[in-house]
Design an enzyme around this catalytic site. Structure first.
Site, PDB file in Angstrom:
ATOM      1  CG  ASN A 242     -14.844   9.018  -1.326  1.00  0.00           C
ATOM      2  OD1 ASN A 242     -14.841   8.528  -2.461  1.00  0.00           O
ATOM      3  ND2 ASN A 242     -15.251   8.335  -0.275  1.00  0.00           N
ATOM      4  CB  THR A 243     -19.258  10.574  -4.058  1.00  0.00           C
ATOM      5  OG1 THR A 243     -20.650  10.264  -3.828  1.00  0.00           O
ATOM      6  CG2 THR A 243     -18.741   9.722  -5.202  1.00  0.00           C
ATOM      7  CG  HIS A 244     -19.388   6.294   1.543  1.00  0.00           C
ATOM      8  ND1 HIS A 244     -18.566   5.201   1.326  1.00  0.00           N
ATOM      9  CD2 HIS A 244     -20.309   5.901   2.459  1.00  0.00           C
ATOM     10  CE1 HIS A 244     -18.962   4.195   2.089  1.00  0.00           C
ATOM     11  NE2 HIS A 244     -20.024   4.590   2.776  1.00  0.00           N
TER      12      HIS A 244
ATOM     13  CB  ALA B  91      -5.202   9.375   7.609  1.00  0.00           C
TER      14      ALA B  91
ATOM     15  NE  ARG C 114      -3.450  -0.660   2.543  1.00  0.00           N
ATOM     16  CZ  ARG C 114      -4.403  -1.251   1.835  1.00  0.00           C
ATOM     17  NH1 ARG C 114      -5.046  -0.583   0.904  1.00  0.00           N
ATOM     18  NH2 ARG C 114      -4.710  -2.523   2.048  1.00  0.00           N
TER      19      ARG C 114
ATOM     20  CG  ASP D  10     -15.725   5.475   3.467  1.00  0.00           C
ATOM     21  OD1 ASP D  10     -15.354   6.104   2.471  1.00  0.00           O
ATOM     22  OD2 ASP D  10     -15.975   4.259   3.454  1.00  0.00           O
TER      23      ASP D  10
ATOM     24  CG  LEU E 286      -4.930   5.932  -2.153  1.00  0.00           C
ATOM     25  CD1 LEU E 286      -5.065   7.330  -2.732  1.00  0.00           C
ATOM     26  CD2 LEU E 286      -3.973   5.079  -3.003  1.00  0.00           C
TER      27      LEU E 286
END
Ligand code: GRF
Length: 190
Positions: free
Chosen positions: A105-107, A140, A63, A143, A91
């Site tokens: 981000n879209t969740h 970090a 990673r 979500d 990441l």
């Protein structure tokens, strides 16, 4: 204008959110996929610069090394804002050494409820009759991060996980591009 900003999109899947971003006129200058996927082919057809950075799976996946390579490519392309659009690789926190506060981000849930890769399934299995989507600044912790916008999407009788997710995606297609545009305007004082 937000079109002067260099926006990069990270994708793994179908690419319907990326397509909505392109349709909205967002300045997507670079698309990076972690696997061959429909999103990458669609972006290529639409003239975006596309890079495939395939990742390994299982114990072969490093990673930190993958994150550093991705960070280097984004920095090389002078990307200023990064939008994850169905990007399925978590990441390393190393990405935020360069892009803290610049990744969104879209969740497909109403965060903080149902984080993770199976959000719609998890909401469905828990017997929820309402979920939705959340656009947030990435941190970090997966979500989490400051919420920029949310939209509720009820589950209707007869819905499957898939049909509910499709309706949630329609909401994402409306919410994500305009929230990114607003984020860019605010972040860069445009
Ligand atoms: C979206 O629902 C996104 O929130 C989730 O995966 C889906 C990606 O769809 N992480 P697409 O690839 O944009 O069509």
């Amino acid at each position: 204008m937000h079109s002067d900003i260099s926006l990069a999109a990270l994708v793994s899947g179908e690419g319907t959110n990326l397509e909505a971003m392109l349709d909205y006129g967002l300045p997507v200058k670079l698309v990076i996929a972690d696997r061959p996927c429909k999103a990458l082919f669609m972006a290529g057809r639409r003239g975006a610069e596309c890079i495939l950075m395939p990742r390994a799976f299982g114990s072969r996946f490093d990673r930190a090394v993958y994150t550093k390579s991705l960070r280097a490519v984004l920095a090389h392309h002078r990307s200023e804002v990064i939008a994850c659009a169905g990007f399925m690789t978590v990441l390393d926190a190393l990405i935020f050494e360069r892009f803290a506060g610049l990744m969104v981000n879209t969740h497909p849930s109403l965060l903080p409820k149902y984080p993770g890769a199976h959000a719609v399934h998890d909401a469905y299995a828990a017997g929820e009759w309402e979920s939705g989507c959340t656009v947030h600044v990435m941190t970090a912790l997966v979500d989490t991060g400051p919420i920029l916008a949310q939209r509720r999407v009820p589950r209707v009788p007869g819905d499957t996980v898939e049909s509910w997710h499709q309706r949630i995606k329609v909401a994402e297609h409306q919410l994500y591009p305009r929230t990114i545009a607003e984020f860019i305007r605010t972040r860069f004082c445009l």
